[in-house]
Design an enzyme around this catalytic site. Sequence first.
Site, PDB file in Angstrom:
ATOM      1  N   SER A  92      12.503  -1.765 -13.010  1.00 28.94           N
ATOM      2  CA  SER A  92      11.440  -0.977 -13.661  1.00 28.94           C
ATOM      3  C   SER A  92      12.003   0.386 -14.032  1.00 28.94           C
ATOM      4  O   SER A  92      13.012   0.822 -13.461  1.00 28.94           O
ATOM      5  CB  SER A  92      10.289  -0.791 -12.664  1.00 28.94           C
ATOM      6  OG  SER A  92       9.463   0.309 -13.036  1.00 28.94           O
ATOM      7  N   TYR A 107       7.546   1.265  -4.569  1.00 28.48           N
ATOM      8  CA  TYR A 107       8.070   0.632  -5.783  1.00 28.48           C
ATOM      9  C   TYR A 107       9.387   1.281  -6.206  1.00 28.48           C
ATOM     10  O   TYR A 107      10.334   0.596  -6.580  1.00 28.48           O
ATOM     11  CB  TYR A 107       7.019   0.769  -6.887  1.00 28.48           C
ATOM     12  CG  TYR A 107       7.169  -0.191  -8.039  1.00 28.48           C
ATOM     13  CD1 TYR A 107       7.077  -1.567  -7.843  1.00 28.48           C
ATOM     14  CD2 TYR A 107       7.360   0.273  -9.344  1.00 28.48           C
ATOM     15  CE1 TYR A 107       7.180  -2.448  -8.914  1.00 28.48           C
ATOM     16  CE2 TYR A 107       7.458  -0.597 -10.410  1.00 28.48           C
ATOM     17  CZ  TYR A 107       7.364  -1.956 -10.201  1.00 28.48           C
ATOM     18  OH  TYR A 107       7.465  -2.827 -11.255  1.00 28.48           O
TER      19      TYR A 107
HETATM   20  N1  LIG Z   1       3.576  -5.313 -15.185  1.00 29.14           N
HETATM   21  C1  LIG Z   1       4.290  -4.201 -15.316  1.00 29.14           C
HETATM   22  O1  LIG Z   1       3.810  -3.162 -15.837  1.00 29.14           O
HETATM   23  C2  LIG Z   1       5.737  -4.171 -14.901  1.00 29.14           C
HETATM   24  C3  LIG Z   1       6.528  -3.084 -15.318  1.00 29.14           C
HETATM   25  C4  LIG Z   1       7.853  -3.037 -14.901  1.00 29.14           C
HETATM   26  C5  LIG Z   1       8.364  -4.040 -14.100  1.00 29.14           C
HETATM   27  N2  LIG Z   1       7.566  -5.081 -13.720  1.00 29.14           N
HETATM   28  C6  LIG Z   1       8.176  -6.109 -12.864  1.00 29.14           C
HETATM   29  O2  LIG Z   1       8.095  -7.365 -13.517  1.00 29.14           O
HETATM   30  C7  LIG Z   1       7.962  -8.402 -12.534  1.00 29.14           C
HETATM   31  C8  LIG Z   1       6.722  -9.231 -12.836  1.00 29.14           C
HETATM   32  O3  LIG Z   1       5.601  -8.382 -12.834  1.00 29.14           O
HETATM   33  P1  LIG Z   1       4.146  -8.878 -13.311  1.00 29.14           P
HETATM   34  O4  LIG Z   1       3.403  -7.658 -13.728  1.00 29.14           O
HETATM   35  O5  LIG Z   1       4.271 -10.016 -14.258  1.00 29.14           O
HETATM   36  O6  LIG Z   1       3.530  -9.370 -11.899  1.00 29.14           O
HETATM   37  P2  LIG Z   1       2.280 -10.324 -11.629  1.00 29.14           P
HETATM   38  O7  LIG Z   1       1.661  -9.828 -10.373  1.00 29.14           O
HETATM   39  O8  LIG Z   1       1.427 -10.479 -12.847  1.00 29.14           O
HETATM   40  O9  LIG Z   1       2.948 -11.745 -11.346  1.00 29.14           O
HETATM   41  C9  LIG Z   1       3.795 -11.927 -10.241  1.00 29.14           C
HETATM   42  C10 LIG Z   1       3.911 -13.407  -9.941  1.00 29.14           C
HETATM   43  O10 LIG Z   1       4.729 -13.519  -8.755  1.00 29.14           O
HETATM   44  C11 LIG Z   1       4.176 -14.539  -7.941  1.00 29.14           C
HETATM   45  N3  LIG Z   1       4.570 -14.325  -6.539  1.00 29.14           N
HETATM   46  C12 LIG Z   1       4.085 -13.404  -5.670  1.00 29.14           C
HETATM   47  N4  LIG Z   1       4.674 -13.523  -4.477  1.00 29.14           N
HETATM   48  C13 LIG Z   1       5.567 -14.547  -4.584  1.00 29.14           C
HETATM   49  C14 LIG Z   1       6.476 -15.147  -3.685  1.00 29.14           C
HETATM   50  N5  LIG Z   1       6.572 -14.730  -2.411  1.00 29.14           N
HETATM   51  N6  LIG Z   1       7.246 -16.159  -4.131  1.00 29.14           N
HETATM   52  C15 LIG Z   1       7.146 -16.598  -5.409  1.00 29.14           C
HETATM   53  N7  LIG Z   1       6.288 -16.082  -6.308  1.00 29.14           N
HETATM   54  C16 LIG Z   1       5.498 -15.054  -5.903  1.00 29.14           C
HETATM   55  C17 LIG Z   1       2.663 -14.434  -8.147  1.00 29.14           C
HETATM   56  O11 LIG Z   1       2.017 -15.652  -7.787  1.00 29.14           O
HETATM   57  C18 LIG Z   1       2.577 -14.116  -9.639  1.00 29.14           C
HETATM   58  O12 LIG Z   1       2.468 -15.293 -10.422  1.00 29.14           O
HETATM   59  C19 LIG Z   1       7.924  -7.696 -11.172  1.00 29.14           C
HETATM   60  O13 LIG Z   1       9.221  -7.631 -10.651  1.00 29.14           O
HETATM   61  C20 LIG Z   1       7.451  -6.301 -11.541  1.00 29.14           C
HETATM   62  O14 LIG Z   1       7.832  -5.344 -10.595  1.00 29.14           O
HETATM   63  C21 LIG Z   1       6.264  -5.167 -14.102  1.00 29.14           C
END
Ligand SMILES: NC(=O)c1ccc[n+]([C@@H]2O[C@H](COP(=O)([O-])OP(=O)(O)OC[C@H]3O[C@@H](n4cnc5c(N)ncnc54)[C@H](O)[C@@H]3O)[C@@H](O)[C@H]2O)c1
Length: 244
Positions: free
Chosen positions: A132, A155
């Site tokens: 991120s 985070y």
């Molecule tokens: N959404 C944002 O704004 C954003 C920004 C920067 C980085 N990210 C990063 O992108 C990645 C995805 O984020 P997102 O927003 O799509 O998250 P999200 O919460 O929408 O989805 C995360 C998924 O991970 C799954 N999950 C949770 N625990 C788990 C486990 N123990 N084993 C396997 N699967 C598991 C959940 O079931 C879910 O489907 C993360 O690493 C997040 O930090 C997100």
Amino acid sequence: MSKEKIIVITGAKGLLGKEFVNHCRSKGFRVIEADVKTETDLDNDQYQLDITNEESVETCIKAIVAKHGRIDGWVNNAYPRTADWGMPDADLPFESWRKNVDMHLNGYYLCCNKIIKQMKLQGFGSIVNLASIYGVQAPDFSIYEGTQMGNAIIYSAIKGGIVNLTRYLASANGQFGIRVNTVSPGGIFDNQNPSFVANYNKKVPLKRMGLPKDIAPSIAFLLSDDAAYITGHNLMVDGGWTIV
Ligand SMILES: NC(=O)c1ccc[n+]([C@@H]2O[C@H](COP(=O)([O-])OP(=O)(O)OC[C@H]3O[C@@H](n4cnc5c(N)ncnc54)[C@H](O)[C@@H]3O)[C@@H](O)[C@H]2O)c1
């Protein structure tokens, strides 16, 4: 052996994961959706994976290799977290801090450690870890003013760790034909408080938040042979947020 790349995407059912799956499939990859929120059915490219559980990760890799003979790429995109993970520094119980590091940072390490063992046997493989903007930069808390939103201290620690874990693994495993890179998205629009969105948009050079479709091509690129000479990189996909 078919030339189709066999790719595993963890957290495949989430906001970003769904788009990564669709985009990678549109590029001709065979994508296995690995998430706690699915049932294992490898004929339909589903695997119920818990990235925090060593046995689950090992069994997942074994089952996919038994079916497809190899794993060309692995995307660490799951986002395990406690309900209170976003609490401000002063209020986050230390036990929650520990749990989040254990689930998220340690979970990413666990998957890297196990998939690298398989990739070493193959002599090739590409890993993409999701970090991120907050893995390289501190938050500007003024963008949350007037909202209930905040920015989780945990985070920054976890994502900063993932960025440099990636570099270590890239340096150690290049000799085995394994590439390891990070993609660092900026904030993704998800119907957040309009005041926050306006503040965010003002600060970012491209004047808008990211969308899942803005991030997905970078994942497919780093998995592909077009990125054959790229390893240890942290690709910022953030509309320019981190340059100003
Ligand atoms: N959404 C944002 O704004 C954003 C920004 C920067 C980085 N990210 C990063 O992108 C990645 C995805 O984020 P997102 O927003 O799509 O998250 P999200 O919460 O929408 O989805 C995360 C998924 O991970 C799954 N999950 C949770 N625990 C788990 C486990 N123990 N084993 C396997 N699967 C598991 C959940 O079931 C879910 O489907 C993360 O690493 C997040 O930090 C997100």
